[in-house]
Design an enzyme around this catalytic site. Structure first.
Site, PDB file in Angstrom:
ATOM      1  N   ASP A  48       0.832  -1.253  -0.014  1.00 41.62           N
ATOM      2  CA  ASP A  48       0.030  -0.038   0.145  1.00 41.62           C
ATOM      3  C   ASP A  48       0.679   1.297   0.052  1.00 41.62           C
ATOM      4  OD1 ASP A  48      -1.386  -2.238   0.922  1.00 41.62           O
ATOM      5  OD2 ASP A  48      -2.342  -1.059   2.644  1.00 41.62           O
ATOM      6  N   GLN A  64       4.067   0.662   2.345  1.00 39.53           N
ATOM      7  CA  GLN A  64       4.248  -0.510   3.148  1.00 39.53           C
ATOM      8  C   GLN A  64       5.470  -1.232   2.547  1.00 39.53           C
ATOM      9  OE1 GLN A  64       1.738  -2.320   5.823  1.00 39.53           O
ATOM     10  NE2 GLN A  64       2.662  -0.064   5.855  1.00 39.53           N
ATOM     11  N   GLU A 230     -10.413  -2.139   4.124  1.00 33.88           N
ATOM     12  CA  GLU A 230      -9.111  -1.737   4.521  1.00 33.88           C
ATOM     13  C   GLU A 230      -9.041  -0.451   4.015  1.00 33.88           C
ATOM     14  OE1 GLU A 230      -6.522  -5.679   4.926  1.00 33.88           O
ATOM     15  OE2 GLU A 230      -6.964  -4.932   2.736  1.00 33.88           O
TER      16      GLU A 230
END
Ligand code: FRU
Length: 507
Positions: A48, A64, A230
């Site tokens: 991400d 990430q 998410e």
């Protein structure tokens, strides 16, 4: 030793060293499948986009990152910066895992009024709000292993310090409790956090980013729910003087073409609650393609909303055939709203800054208007942007091919009224059975002027159909670039203008 000989050895060594350095430089960003127009980490695993914030002329992109492997592992925040959203410089790792856990996704804000008190000597703090994920708590079977924490930078994002009072938002017993997206809500002079909490979004507010109060929940009975929610993101956009709030939420699995995807809702937010304000007969997707996940927008960019997503799918992200690095981001996209049949939709188009990459331009208008199929040699335009303005769409197909028989087909099917991408013969597709499946997306309108933009990179294609109303992003893995493009259309398709532009690598 003879001085000449020493000089000779010295020189040879210098030249060899230089050549080696050159080889090393050449090989990074030049490997098979390496995106040339999109950000990817120099090496290792990335997922991400995180903490996207614009400050003092620089766009920050954190991500990430697992620096020790090419599959997912203990998460860090990698960091890259750009002054034009196009060319990126990878920076040192911003956040490392610590005793509270791995560093999961989150956002970053400019704390202009120093509400946190973390600013010193007039230096404005950049504050990152992220999820700490405690792997020990997870293994022990608790439900409280994800909680929210802060880190701050007093040198415009170069170096980061974790806040000593972490975590700032404890877990009330919800297994999936993550990905805080924070913004300043000016009317009530407070921060608002949009948090993914299992099957819904929960809003929190805070005067100082340190103490949080729950405001409300949204979404348990609306939208796609096959997997957990998410990476939410809430922001405002105007359409004809009316302000709407857009709530984006990723879901995995449950995407329109399987696996990961990002849905959105359009409504109102009053500082406490989000409510949809337009009909929501079907789930709306920011991108119908399989390869755009966990996307959010940059903070601190004023009224301009710029989105970027992770260009792969959890279904196969860890299996794609790259060796030194894994996955890239989409191109940054500008988000706007569009009204269609009394409903409101997002439309996204590649940011205008990408124009700087155009190396050559060819106008195809006359040729395409006068025939139903043309084939172009694109061996000198391995990366390109194609723009077609249609007067009318019946059916059309764009076929990209290479000499090895690999091909990628993109088109519109009037029977199913859907855009599609067929990547089943695009190269390596057997690393996961889901990958070769036909990708399709409904056409949401036939009443607006219809522009199609397509961006082709070394291992991805992004299609922005109907002025960006329907977007499809797809990766593909062919070792040899496509060198032939065929554009076919039936008689019910009329082209107003068509242009192809070769693009330069950003590296
Ligand atoms: C989304 C996600 C987030 C999480 C991160 C972990 O892709 O699962 O919810 O914070 O990835 O890397």
């Amino acid at each position: 030793m003879d001085i000449k000989k020493t000089l000779f050895i010295g020189l040879t060594l210098l030249i060899t060293l230089n050549l080696n350095a050159q080889n090393l430089m050449d090989s990074v960003y030049n490997e098979p499948y390496r995106p040339q127009l999109h950000f990817s980490a120099k090496e290792k695993w990335m997922n991400d986009p995180n903490g996207m914030v614009y400050y003092n002329g620089l766009y920050h992109l954190f991500f990430q990152y697992y620096p020790n492997g090419i599959t997912w592992g203990p998460m860090h925040w990698g960091h890259a910066t750009s002054n034009d959203l196009v060319h990126w410089q990878q920076q040192q790792i911003a956040l490392f895992p610590d005793s509270l856990g791995y560093i999961f996704s989150g956002s970053a804000v400019v704390d202009k009024h120093n509400t946190t008190g973390l600013g010193k000597n007039g230096q404005v703090p950049l504050v990152a709000i992220f999820t700490h994920h405690d792997p020990i708590g997870e293994k022990a079977g608790t439900n409280t292993f994800q909680y929210q924490s802060l880190a701050y930078s007093l040198d415009e994002g170069k170096t980061w310090e974790k806040y000593s009072g972490n975590p700032v938002l404890k877990n009330p017993g919800i297994r999936d409790f993550r990905d805080p997206s924070v913004q300043w809500y000016a009317p009530q002079k407070k921060w608002v956090m949009t948090l993914a909490t299992k099957d819904r979004v929960t809003f929190y507010s805070s005067p100082n980013l340190k103490e949080w109060r729950k405001e409300s929940e949204f979404g348990s009975n609306i939208g796609a729910h096959l997997g957990v929610w998410e990476c939410p993101n809430l922001f405002k956009l105007k359409l004809k003087e009316k302000t709407y709030w857009v709530l984006m939420v990723s879901v995995n699995p449950g995407g329109p073409n399987g696996g990961s995807a990002t849905q959105y809702f359009i409504g109102d937010f009053n500082g406490t609650e989000f409510k949809t304000s337009v009909p929501n007969p079907v789930t709306k997707w920011a991108d119908y393609g399989p390869d755009d996940y966990a996307g959010v927008t940059w903070s601190n960019t004023g009224n301009r909303k710029i989105f970027l997503g992770w260009m792969t799918n959890w279904t196969y992200a860890q299996q794609v055939p790259t060796e030194k690095w894994r996955s890239a981001m989409t191109v940054p996209r500008e988000l706007k709203l569009m009204e269609v049949n009394n409903d409101v939709f997002l439309r996204s188009t590649p940011v205008k800054e990408l124009k700087d990459l155009e190396a050559s331009n060819r106008n195809l208008t006359g040729t395409i208007q006068s025939t139903n199929a043309i084939t172009l040699d694109i061996s000198n335009k391995l990366l390109f942007k194609l723009n077609i303005d249609f007067d009318k769409i019946g059916e059309f197909t764009l076929v990209m091919e290479n000499n090895n028989g690999n091909k990628l087909e993109i088109g519109y099917d009037s029977n199913t009224k859907a855009y599609y991408i067929n990547r089943s013969k695009s190269g390596i597709v057997d690393f996961n059975p889901e990958f070769p499946k036909l990708i399709s997306a409904p056409r949401l309108t036939s009443t607006v002027v219809t522009r199609l933009e397509l961006i082709l990179d070394a291992s991805s294609v992004e299609v922005f159909a109907d002025n960006g109303l329907t977007v499809l992003t797809s990766t593909y893995f062919t070792k040899n670039p496509f060198n032939k493009l065929t554009i076919k259309k039936n008689k019910n398709t009329a082209v107003k203008t068509a242009k192809i532009a070769g693009l330069k690598s950003i590296w």
